[in-house]
Design an enzyme around this catalytic site. Structure first.
Site, PDB file in Angstrom:
ATOM      1  N   TYR A 170       0.857  -1.118   0.028  1.00 32.22           N
ATOM      2  CA  TYR A 170       0.189  -0.002  -0.043  1.00 32.22           C
ATOM      3  C   TYR A 170       1.101   1.336   0.137  1.00 32.22           C
ATOM      4  O   TYR A 170       1.364   1.629   0.955  1.00 32.22           O
ATOM      5  CB  TYR A 170      -0.828  -0.230   1.233  1.00 32.22           C
ATOM      6  CG  TYR A 170      -1.822   1.140   1.495  1.00 32.22           C
ATOM      7  CD1 TYR A 170      -2.603   1.603   0.310  1.00 32.22           C
ATOM      8  CD2 TYR A 170      -1.993   1.795   2.716  1.00 32.22           C
ATOM      9  CE1 TYR A 170      -3.328   2.923   0.673  1.00 32.22           C
ATOM     10  CE2 TYR A 170      -2.633   2.946   2.760  1.00 32.22           C
ATOM     11  CZ  TYR A 170      -3.295   3.337   1.643  1.00 32.22           C
ATOM     12  OH  TYR A 170      -4.160   4.483   1.637  1.00 32.22           O
ATOM     13  N   ASP A 209      -2.300  -1.511  -3.962  1.00 37.87           N
ATOM     14  CA  ASP A 209      -2.552  -0.131  -4.527  1.00 37.87           C
ATOM     15  C   ASP A 209      -1.519   0.477  -4.477  1.00 37.87           C
ATOM     16  O   ASP A 209      -0.757   0.942  -3.316  1.00 37.87           O
ATOM     17  CB  ASP A 209      -3.396   0.458  -3.316  1.00 37.87           C
ATOM     18  CG  ASP A 209      -3.783   2.022  -3.506  1.00 37.87           C
ATOM     19  OD1 ASP A 209      -3.466   2.525  -4.444  1.00 37.87           O
ATOM     20  OD2 ASP A 209      -4.720   2.327  -2.502  1.00 37.87           O
TER      21      ASP A 209
END
Length: 317
Positions: A170, A209
């Site tokens: 992330y 992500d």
């Protein structure tokens, strides 16, 4: 997801991207209404899954990645139901916003995904966090990228398997007003070196992500977002340098180089998702040696439960 004020969002650097508003003529407004209803070319249709490689080998591994924007909220929104139906061999989650001692009990009910690994900030409850759940026990699991500056926010898990190394990440958001852009650039450099070292040992799969839309095709409004987090020249350059230096290939663009309107994130504001005003921020990046094993790279844009949708990778290993 609870609404956050601008001040709080700027401080934590995780403010969802906002799309600049533009004045529309009556004709344009009607066109937008049609597109939002699915009558125009704007909506993305995930094509049927391709479960064989270019050489005809059948897929043997299915990996899913999803920024869930809070585990507890995602479970309430039936996110686990989608996972059970999708039935991945490995599930990677980002922005879990949950410390390990507060993990929802429902996670233990996932069929087969018994090997579970979690990372979260020690001093920030309800912020960042990643998880990796696998049917097969990895040979080795580690957390972070080995640099104290970058390992305080629970952003990376590394799992080594027999034929590849899986990294779920992330990546830090540059934030509203680009308050964390300098930090993001330091992260990008450190992360690139870390990945290059891993890739020298075994083929690499990086998913998660990554908080950047690489090219103009990867977001709906590129012209209006060149000074916004996720599409600054610095972030795009950092992503490109990572692809070249490690090196890695963008699995989706390898298979679908010209496919437009394929996004994985939509802000909660302005009915962005129904209009498909989005960004492609979630990726499966592969070492080039794994490309012959690539069967498909999917964007599950109809799966609800977060401001991101899940993505799925098929490999024939």
């Amino acid at each position: 997801m609870p609404k956050r004020g601008k001040r709080a969002a700027a401080e934590d650097g995780e403010e969802p991207k906002s799309e600049p508003e533009t004045k529309k003529s009556k004709g344009a407004a009607k066109k937008t209404e049609k597109e939002a209803a699915g009558e125009g070319p704007v909506l993305y249709e995930d094509p049927p899954d391709q479960k064989t490689s270019a050489s005809g080998k059948s897929a043997t591994l299915k990996i899913c990645s999803w920024n869930v924007d809070g585990l507890r909220a995602w479970i309430k929104k039936k996110g686990l139901d989608w996972v059970k139906e999708e039935a991945p061999d490995i599930l990677c989650l980002q922005e879990t916003k949950c410390s390990e001692n507060k993990l929802p009990a429902e996670l233990q009910e996932l069929p087969g995904l018994t090997h579970q690994y979690w990372s979260a900030p020690s001093d920030k409850e309800g912020y960042s966090g990643v998880g990796l759940l696998s049917r097969q026990c990895p040979l080795k699991v580690s957390y972070g990228i080995g640099e104290e500056e970058h390992d305080q926010e629970g952003r990376v898990i590394v799992a080594e398997f027999e034929s590849f190394i899986l990294v779920t990440a992330y990546v830090p958001n540059a934030g509203r007003g680009l308050v964390r852009l300098e930090y993001r650039q330091r992260w990008d450099e450190a992360f690139r070196k870390f990945l290059k070292d891993l890739a020298s040992r075994k083929p690499l799969v990086l998913c998660g992500d990554l908080n950047v839309a690489h090219e103009e095709i990867d977001l709906r409004n590129p012209k209006g977002n060149k000074k916004n987090a996720g599409f600054t020249p610095q972030e795009r350059q950092g992503f490109g340098e990572m692809l070249q230096a490690v090196p890695l290939a963008d699995s989706f663009r390898h298979l679908y180089p010209n496919t437009a309107y394929a996004y994985t994130f939509w802000t909660y504001m302005m009915n962005a998702r129904s209009k498909n005003v989005g960004w492609r921020l979630d990726y499966f990046l592969l070492s080039h040696s794994l490309l012959p094993a690539l069967c498909d790279s999917k964007i599950r844009s109809k799966a609800l439960g977060s401001d991101h949708c899940p993505i799925t990778l098929y490999l024939a290993l």
